[in-house]
Design a protein around this motif. Structure first.
Motif, PDB file in Angstrom:
ATOM      1  N   ALA A  59       0.832  -1.208   0.000  1.00 58.58           N
ATOM      2  CA  ALA A  59       0.000   0.000   0.000  1.00 58.58           C
ATOM      3  C   ALA A  59       0.863   1.253   0.000  1.00 58.58           C
ATOM      4  O   ALA A  59       0.561   2.236  -0.686  1.00 58.58           O
ATOM      5  CB  ALA A  59      -0.937  -0.011   1.207  1.00 58.58           C
ATOM      6  N   ALA A  60       1.959   1.222   0.766  1.00 57.41           N
ATOM      7  CA  ALA A  60       2.862   2.379   0.814  1.00 57.41           C
ATOM      8  C   ALA A  60       3.510   2.624  -0.536  1.00 57.41           C
ATOM      9  O   ALA A  60       3.621   3.771  -0.995  1.00 57.41           O
ATOM     10  CB  ALA A  60       3.929   2.153   1.888  1.00 57.41           C
ATOM     11  N   ALA A  61       3.954   1.564  -1.195  1.00 52.94           N
ATOM     12  CA  ALA A  61       4.607   1.699  -2.494  1.00 52.94           C
ATOM     13  C   ALA A  61       3.645   2.273  -3.528  1.00 52.94           C
ATOM     14  O   ALA A  61       4.005   3.171  -4.304  1.00 52.94           O
ATOM     15  CB  ALA A  61       5.133   0.342  -2.950  1.00 52.94           C
ATOM     16  N   LEU A  90      -9.464   1.084  -3.129  1.00 54.72           N
ATOM     17  CA  LEU A  90      -9.278  -0.296  -3.552  1.00 54.72           C
ATOM     18  C   LEU A  90     -10.029  -0.585  -4.848  1.00 54.72           C
ATOM     19  O   LEU A  90      -9.499  -1.225  -5.765  1.00 54.72           O
ATOM     20  CB  LEU A  90      -9.747  -1.254  -2.446  1.00 54.72           C
ATOM     21  N   ARG A  91     -11.266  -0.109  -4.946  1.00 59.24           N
ATOM     22  CA  ARG A  91     -12.060  -0.368  -6.143  1.00 59.24           C
ATOM     23  C   ARG A  91     -11.460   0.302  -7.379  1.00 59.24           C
ATOM     24  O   ARG A  91     -11.587  -0.219  -8.492  1.00 59.24           O
ATOM     25  CB  ARG A  91     -13.507   0.076  -5.931  1.00 59.24           C
ATOM     26  N   ASN A  92     -10.799   1.428  -7.169  1.00 55.38           N
ATOM     27  CA  ASN A  92     -10.157   2.099  -8.304  1.00 55.38           C
ATOM     28  C   ASN A  92      -9.038   1.264  -8.906  1.00 55.38           C
ATOM     29  O   ASN A  92      -8.636   1.494 -10.053  1.00 55.38           O
ATOM     30  CB  ASN A  92      -9.622   3.469  -7.879  1.00 55.38           C
ATOM     31  N   MET A  93      -8.514   0.326  -8.143  1.00 56.24           N
ATOM     32  CA  MET A  93      -7.487  -0.568  -8.696  1.00 56.24           C
ATOM     33  C   MET A  93      -8.044  -1.967  -8.949  1.00 56.24           C
ATOM     34  O   MET A  93      -7.288  -2.923  -9.119  1.00 56.24           O
ATOM     35  CB  MET A  93      -6.247  -0.592  -7.799  1.00 56.24           C
ATOM     36  N   GLY A  94      -9.392  -2.076  -8.957  1.00 53.40           N
ATOM     37  CA  GLY A  94     -10.021  -3.343  -9.309  1.00 53.40           C
ATOM     38  C   GLY A  94     -10.232  -4.311  -8.171  1.00 53.40           C
ATOM     39  O   GLY A  94     -10.587  -5.476  -8.396  1.00 53.40           O
ATOM     40  N   ILE A  95     -10.032  -3.861  -6.933  1.00 56.19           N
ATOM     41  CA  ILE A  95     -10.209  -4.723  -5.758  1.00 56.19           C
ATOM     42  C   ILE A  95     -11.624  -4.519  -5.224  1.00 56.19           C
ATOM     43  O   ILE A  95     -11.969  -3.427  -4.771  1.00 56.19           O
ATOM     44  CB  ILE A  95      -9.176  -4.399  -4.671  1.00 56.19           C
ATOM     45  N   LYS A  99      -0.813  -6.683  -8.233  1.00 58.10           N
ATOM     46  CA  LYS A  99      -1.034  -6.345  -9.635  1.00 58.10           C
ATOM     47  C   LYS A  99      -0.824  -4.852  -9.879  1.00 58.10           C
ATOM     48  O   LYS A  99      -0.150  -4.445 -10.832  1.00 58.10           O
ATOM     49  CB  LYS A  99      -2.453  -6.752 -10.040  1.00 58.10           C
ATOM     50  N   ARG A 100      -1.374  -4.013  -8.989  1.00 56.82           N
ATOM     51  CA  ARG A 100      -1.243  -2.566  -9.138  1.00 56.82           C
ATOM     52  C   ARG A 100       0.212  -2.130  -8.988  1.00 56.82           C
ATOM     53  O   ARG A 100       0.700  -1.257  -9.733  1.00 56.82           O
ATOM     54  CB  ARG A 100      -2.118  -1.854  -8.101  1.00 56.82           C
ATOM     55  N   ALA A 101       0.938  -2.707  -8.048  1.00 54.47           N
ATOM     56  CA  ALA A 101       2.343  -2.353  -7.842  1.00 54.47           C
ATOM     57  C   ALA A 101       3.170  -2.646  -9.091  1.00 54.47           C
ATOM     58  O   ALA A 101       4.045  -1.857  -9.478  1.00 54.47           O
ATOM     59  CB  ALA A 101       2.906  -3.108  -6.637  1.00 54.47           C
TER      60      ALA A 101
END
Length: 561
Positions: free
Chosen positions: A147-149, A228-233, A262-264
């Motif tokens: 999350a930090a990254a 989270l939803r903005n990254m598909g979670i 996946k987002r990272a």
């Protein structure tokens, strides 16, 4: 050739065609016992080397196998040998795969000897590499670190390196069924639940967290679902007490952690697994990087900011014994990387640590797999004699006492026994039964035989338990009986359980901005911390929330330099 032989030959031909096997290649089907059951592989070879390895079926934890298998396959194919390092965090799974492949090598006439959990690649010589420079380095690839990254990248930081000492990412988060303490979510709104930041703060105020940190967590929880939803979670199932799962029949942890990874990767974050943080690089009281180790390669990562997200110390028996004597006798449900590596580093630089004696003990894990299990209304705990021995309702302040009581039973064996009503009300129990972790039986006699319990006494125990529920007698172990009787008609279910250290609560002290503090209360410039490595009463969702806060504030710090 008989009919079964012809079918087998046809199956091999079809399989070969599906694999595009060449004339000089052979396909072998091998089976080995993994951590949780049988692993079946298809291995393609020619006269000299293994060409491909395909995972056919398995009973391992899916989010471990999906991460570990591609890594191990690559190592074996590259070395053309089963003598490779196991994937850290998946040792027994790796050993089973290496043993299966080794059987194929034997058929090829290559002998590598016996494969054990200790089998690893030949050790490379020690090397000291050149210093690497970046804007931000994050130590720990669990929910807080990821999350930090992501947050730092989204805040405009160009160069971000994330290191993880294990071969696979996502820490303990990938195991979790529940994602608690999430408010203002789409699922909560759909369920018609009205919540607020103020209610969250009232419900979560405690002696470990400052009011400022609790407020920061509440505000972070309010916007987290949208992030989270903005990254598909998507956490689409709400089931009360601010609990969320991906769906009614899908764990939240897999959804969150798969999405974060996946987002990272989409953001181009430099992710370095098998890389352990050893020490901070300190310059005039400021943290300006981390000393790291990748196998036998040692180097420095110089950076403007550092986020520490290395988790707790649930898997470190020595530290457990030091801070909570006796707890080292308990199993842990945490991942093997939770060893408190940076606790001596914090103390070395006079950074403040608190509450190292506070643990979260989870009442029931499956003894042979370490999966969290149990819960609900209407189960009983019995020993191998079929007798109850303590209350099944275990308050948080009684969990250490209960864990010791379970260890005191004959052969330290305790069984969680439940009926069809509880089975139907719990997805976790359904999943564990389907995977074969729990035993199912039509009669109590059959259940006793399968679990090694005295079934006659077990039946008497259940009848006595039901009398307590109905108020005919006082329950011998419970102040307040469960509300639901234990069904006397099958099927019946059971599993051997024990209590476990689920997480440690104490750690390095960080403020509401996740800035780490010295013992004198001053801020450690350049250092931020999130997740279980910090002193905090909160857990999984808070690791993501404070990880995001750490990434955003580290970005502000870097941009002001």
């Amino acid at each position: 050739m008989n009919k079964s032989g012809k079918l087998l030959m046809l199956g091999l031909i079809v399989g070969a065609l599906g694999q595009n096997i060449l004339a000089n290649e052979k396909m072998y089907v091998v089976k080995e016992r993994g951590f949780s059951g049988e692993i079946k592989l298809e291995v393609i070879s020619d006269d000299d080397k293994i060409k491909d390895i395909k995972l056919v079926s398995h009973n391992e934890t899916s989010h471990i196998m999906s991460r570990a298998f591609p890594i191990l396959k690559e190592r074996i194919l590259k070395a053309n040998s089963p003598i490779v390092d196991s994937v850290s965090g998946a040792t027994y799974t790796s050993t089973a795969i290496k043993r299966g492949v080794n059987e194929v090598y034997k058929k090829m006439g290559k002998k590598y000897g016996r494969i054990t959990p200790r089998t690893k690649a030949p050790e490379q010589p020690i090397a000291y590499l050149e210093t690497v420079k970046t804007d931000l380095v994050i130590v720990g690839g669990g929910p807080a670190g990821l999350a930090a990254a992501i947050a730092a990248k989204e805040s405009g930081i160009k160069n971000v390196i994330l290191i993880e000492k294990l071969d696979i990412l996502s820490g303990n988060g990938k195991y979790d069924m529940n994602f608690y303490d999430l408010i203002n979510s789409d699922a909560q709104k759909k369920a018609g639940v009205e919540d607020s930041i103020e209610k969250f703060v009232k419900d979560n105020s405690n002696s470990m967290d400052t009011p400022e940190r609790t407020m920061a967590q509440a505000k972070g929880a309010w916007v987290l679902d949208k992030w989270l939803r903005n990254m598909g979670i998507e956490l689409n199932h709400y089931y009360g007490k601010r609990g969320h799962m991906a769906e009614k029949d899908a764990y939240g942890g897999e959804e969150v952690q798969d999405g974060l990874e996946k987002r990272a990767k989409e953001l181009g974050i430099d992710i370095r697994t098998s890389t352990k943080g050893l020490d901070f690089i300190m310059e005039n009281g400021k943290v300006s990087g981390v000393k790291v180790q990748n196998k036998n390669n040692f180097y420095d990562i110089k950076s403007t900011g550092v986020v520490i997200a290395t988790g707790g110390f649930s898997s470190n028996k020595e530290l457990l014994k030091k801070y909570v004597p006796g707890s080292e006798n308990f199993q842990t449900s945490n991942q093997i990387g939770a060893t408190g590596d940076f606790l001596p580093i914090f103390e070395k630089y006079n950074m403040e640590v608190k509450n190292l004696d506070v643990l979260n003990i989870f009442p029931f894990i499956i003894s042979h797999t370490r999966d969290l299990t149990g819960g609900g209304d209407g189960f009983i705990l019995v020993n191998k004699l079929g007798k109850r021995f303590m209350s099944e309702s275990i308050s948080k302040d009684k969990r250490v006492e209960a864990a010791n009581k379970m260890l005191e039973q004959p052969d330290s064996q305790v069984f969680y026994i439940y009926d069809q009503n509880l089975y139907e009300s719990s997805y976790r129990l359904q999943k564990h039964t389907a995977k074969g972790y729990h035993v199912k039986a039509d009669t109590l006699e059959e259940l006793g035989e399968k679990l090694g319990i005295n079934s006659e006494i077990l039946e008497e125990t259940i009848l006595t338990y039901n009398k307590g529920v109905k108020g005919e007698i006082k329950d011998p172990y419970r102040e307040k009986p469960f509300k639901r009787e234990f069904k006397l008609e099958g099927p019946f279910y059971g599993v051997q359980v024990e209590s476990a250290v689920h997480m440690t609560r104490g750690g390095v002290v960080a403020n509401e901005k996740t800035e780490v503090l010295y013992e004198d209360g001053k801020i450690v410039p350049g250092l931020f911390a999130a997740g279980e490595v910090t002193n905090s009463s909160a857990a999984y969702s808070a690791a993501v929330i404070f990880g995001r806060i750490a990434g955003e504030n580290a970005a502000k710090y870097i941009n002001n330099k």
